[in-house]
Design a protein around this motif. Sequence first.
Motif, mmCIF file in Angstrom:
data_model
loop_
_atom_site.group_PDB
_atom_site.id
_atom_site.type_symbol
_atom_site.label_atom_id
_atom_site.label_comp_id
_atom_site.label_asym_id
_atom_site.label_seq_id
_atom_site.Cartn_x
_atom_site.Cartn_y
_atom_site.Cartn_z
ATOM 1 N N ASP A 35 0.852 -1.192 0.000
ATOM 2 C CA ASP A 35 0.000 0.000 0.000
ATOM 3 C C ASP A 35 0.892 1.247 0.000
ATOM 4 O OD1 ASP A 35 0.152 1.194 2.917
ATOM 5 O OD2 ASP A 35 0.097 -0.980 3.097
ATOM 6 N N ALA A 36 0.312 2.385 -0.390
ATOM 7 C CA ALA A 36 1.109 3.597 -0.635
ATOM 8 C C ALA A 36 1.932 4.016 0.583
ATOM 9 C CB ALA A 36 0.199 4.734 -1.081
ATOM 10 N N GLN A 37 1.346 3.993 1.762
ATOM 11 C CA GLN A 37 2.068 4.437 2.964
ATOM 12 C C GLN A 37 3.266 3.547 3.255
ATOM 13 O OE1 GLN A 37 1.608 7.315 4.512
ATOM 14 N NE2 GLN A 37 0.083 7.597 2.920
ATOM 15 N N THR A 38 3.037 2.233 3.194
ATOM 16 C CA THR A 38 4.121 1.279 3.459
ATOM 17 C C THR A 38 5.201 1.413 2.395
ATOM 18 O OG1 THR A 38 2.422 -0.185 4.318
ATOM 19 C CG2 THR A 38 4.584 -1.153 3.969
ATOM 20 N N ARG A 39 4.742 1.665 1.188
ATOM 21 C CA ARG A 39 5.695 1.798 0.082
ATOM 22 C C ARG A 39 6.643 2.979 0.323
ATOM 23 N NH1 ARG A 39 4.000 0.912 -6.088
ATOM 24 N NH2 ARG A 39 6.066 1.088 -6.970
ATOM 25 N N TYR A 40 6.095 4.135 0.702
ATOM 26 C CA TYR A 40 6.949 5.297 1.000
ATOM 27 C C TYR A 40 7.943 4.960 2.096
ATOM 28 C CZ TYR A 40 3.787 8.358 -1.659
ATOM 29 O OH TYR A 40 3.051 8.946 -2.647
ATOM 30 N N ALA A 41 7.438 4.307 3.152
ATOM 31 C CA ALA A 41 8.308 3.970 4.283
ATOM 32 C C ALA A 41 9.426 3.034 3.837
ATOM 33 C CB ALA A 41 7.480 3.329 5.399
ATOM 34 N N LYS A 57 12.152 4.791 1.769
ATOM 35 C CA LYS A 57 13.043 5.544 2.655
ATOM 36 C C LYS A 57 14.042 4.609 3.333
ATOM 37 C CE LYS A 57 12.568 8.969 6.289
ATOM 38 N NZ LYS A 57 11.644 9.593 7.216
#
Length: 256
Positions: A173-179, A182
């Motif tokens: 999902d988008a949030q996990t992907r950003y994390a 990083k």
Amino acid sequence: MSEDREVKIACKGISKTFHVPGQKKLLHVLNAVSLEVYKNEFLVILGPGQSGKTVLLNCIAGLIEPTQGSILINNKPITGPGPDRGMVFQRYALFPWKTVLQNVAFGLTIRGVPLKQRMEVARHYIDLVGLQGFEKSYPAELSGGMKQRVGIARAYASDPDILLMDEPFGALDAQTRYAMEKELRLIWEKEKRTVCFVTNNIEEAIYLGDRVVIMSALPGRIKTEHNITIPVPRAYTHPDFLTLRKQISEDTDLVL
Ligand SMILES: Nc1ncnc2c1ncn2[C@@H]1O[C@H](COP(=O)(O)OP(=O)(O)O)[C@@H](O)[C@H]1O
Ligand SMILES: [Mg+2]
């Protein structure tokens, strides 16, 4: 030339065709792809679906033989897969019956590394990817992001010079992907390797890469490339980030 500009991987005029069952025409998947990847560079290969990204990565991995052209690693032609290259896949490809620790240590186990040493190495990389405390968990007990951390730790644990990553965050999902983007960049800053990271996501490419090579589809070929000099950690709202994102999306068939 500084050490970091050593050519690690050289693809020279790679073409790949496949026979399609029931069709006379060959499918031209890669067309004269030439690419040099420098030692300890974070290279991103960006392209739409069907542009041959996976086939190219599998050629570098030695899992597929090109129809034409050659691939050199450290100036030597590759003849197949080798321990100098570690893979991280989109589908996590973990052993469900093995714990996190056993999954990460797997490559060392088959290479006959003694138990004590492989536990030390596996724990080091479990710490590096932030999974300390989960050594005894099984994949089914982990989230998608955690499974991908295991995949990254496992690839690192075998100590390859080269990490080949095929859309590793595509299923998140988008949030996990950003994390995870990083984290991956931070991990790589701590322990540099030569990375070839495949994605169809423009933002991910600009966020991660020192250099982004852009492919177009049917047949897959290299269209253009960009050096990314935006300071890290990169902000998605940095003006240069936005300009580059606009430029790449105008240059390609990719939608944001
Ligand atoms: N083993 C194979 N046999 C026939 N066609 C294949 C094979 N592997 C890949 N292809 C074809 O090659 C094209 C590019 O595939 P791929 O490298 O997976 O693209 P991407 O990863 O950029 O989405 C696709 O059209 C796919 O169907
Ligand atoms: Mg693919």
